[in-house]
Design an enzyme around this catalytic site. Sequence first.
Site, short mmCIF file in Angstrom:
data_model
loop_
_atom_site.label_atom_id
_atom_site.label_comp_id
_atom_site.label_asym_id
_atom_site.label_seq_id
_atom_site.Cartn_x
_atom_site.Cartn_y
_atom_site.Cartn_z
N TRP A 34 0.81 -1.21 0.00
CA TRP A 34 0.00 0.00 0.00
C TRP A 34 0.85 1.27 0.00
CZ3 TRP A 34 -0.70 -4.08 3.41
CH2 TRP A 34 -0.01 -3.98 4.62
N GLU A 47 -6.10 0.65 5.16
CA GLU A 47 -6.32 1.17 6.50
C GLU A 47 -7.41 0.38 7.23
OE1 GLU A 47 -4.63 3.26 8.24
OE2 GLU A 47 -3.23 3.74 6.63
N GLN A 52 -6.55 -3.40 13.96
CA GLN A 52 -6.44 -4.52 14.91
C GLN A 52 -5.92 -5.80 14.27
OE1 GLN A 52 -10.66 -3.95 16.30
NE2 GLN A 52 -9.70 -3.95 18.31
N THR A 53 -5.13 -5.67 13.20
CA THR A 53 -4.60 -6.83 12.50
C THR A 53 -3.14 -6.59 12.13
OG1 THR A 53 -6.80 -7.19 11.54
CG2 THR A 53 -4.98 -8.44 10.59
N LEU A 90 -9.55 -13.22 7.98
CA LEU A 90 -8.97 -11.96 8.40
C LEU A 90 -9.60 -11.46 9.70
CD1 LEU A 90 -6.82 -9.90 7.53
CD2 LEU A 90 -8.60 -8.69 6.24
N TYR A 130 -9.25 8.11 13.05
CA TYR A 130 -7.92 7.67 12.62
C TYR A 130 -7.89 7.35 11.13
CZ TYR A 130 -3.68 4.87 12.24
OH TYR A 130 -2.47 4.37 11.84
N ASP A 148 -2.31 6.87 17.10
CA ASP A 148 -2.65 5.56 17.65
C ASP A 148 -1.64 5.23 18.74
OD1 ASP A 148 -0.31 4.89 16.31
OD2 ASP A 148 -1.20 3.29 15.11
N CYS A 202 10.71 1.82 18.20
CA CYS A 202 10.29 2.32 19.52
C CYS A 202 9.15 1.46 20.06
CB CYS A 202 9.85 3.79 19.38
SG CYS A 202 9.93 4.71 20.93
#
Length: 209
Positions: A34, A47, A52-53, A90, A130, A148, A202
């Site tokens: 992407w 997006e 959550q994946t 998924l 988001y 996030d 990080c």
Amino acid sequence: MAGGRRETPPASFYGALRRALRAWFRAHARPLPWRETRDPYAIWVSEVMLQQTQIATVIPYYVRFLEAFPTLTHLANAPRERLLELWSGLGYYRRARYLHQAAQHLREKFAGRIPSDYVSLRALPGIGDYTAKAVLSIAFHQPYAVLDGNVARVVARLFALRGNLHQPQFRRAVEGELTQLLSRRLPGDFNQAMMELGQTICQPRAPRC
């Protein structure tokens, strides 16, 4: 302390950080599919899938999905059963249903195009703050910063802020720093660089930042 009063760094400080972040991202960004497009539709699909994946899980689904539905109109015209078949495995199937509903709405109201304004995007099924800001910054180069857990962690460590995103004072402090740090010229690259830094360097545990 989160949101505590402190002296604001000079503009040159934020500029130096932006340049360092941009240079690091150019040298170390992962070659994700992407990132090879600025098509608003393809970016929107990525997006939604990334919610959550894990990235490694999403990649093959993303590639197959765009092969089956290369445009928003293809998606809007597809039978729901075919969409859910490609989404199988998924998880979080509500995302797929919302994606389909939104595509059908855009086919009817926006001639099959992704709108380039925040209000219209947020009004679509399944698109939160988001996702709207990510699409607008990456596909349309609009100066929105995305926030996030990964981005918040980078900012908190960089500016010595304590707290979490469920705490309004901490969130305001992080958003304030992001507003100063955001690249108005390349907001999409900035947001992707911040997320990349949080995901790969990080990290929550054993950070290398």
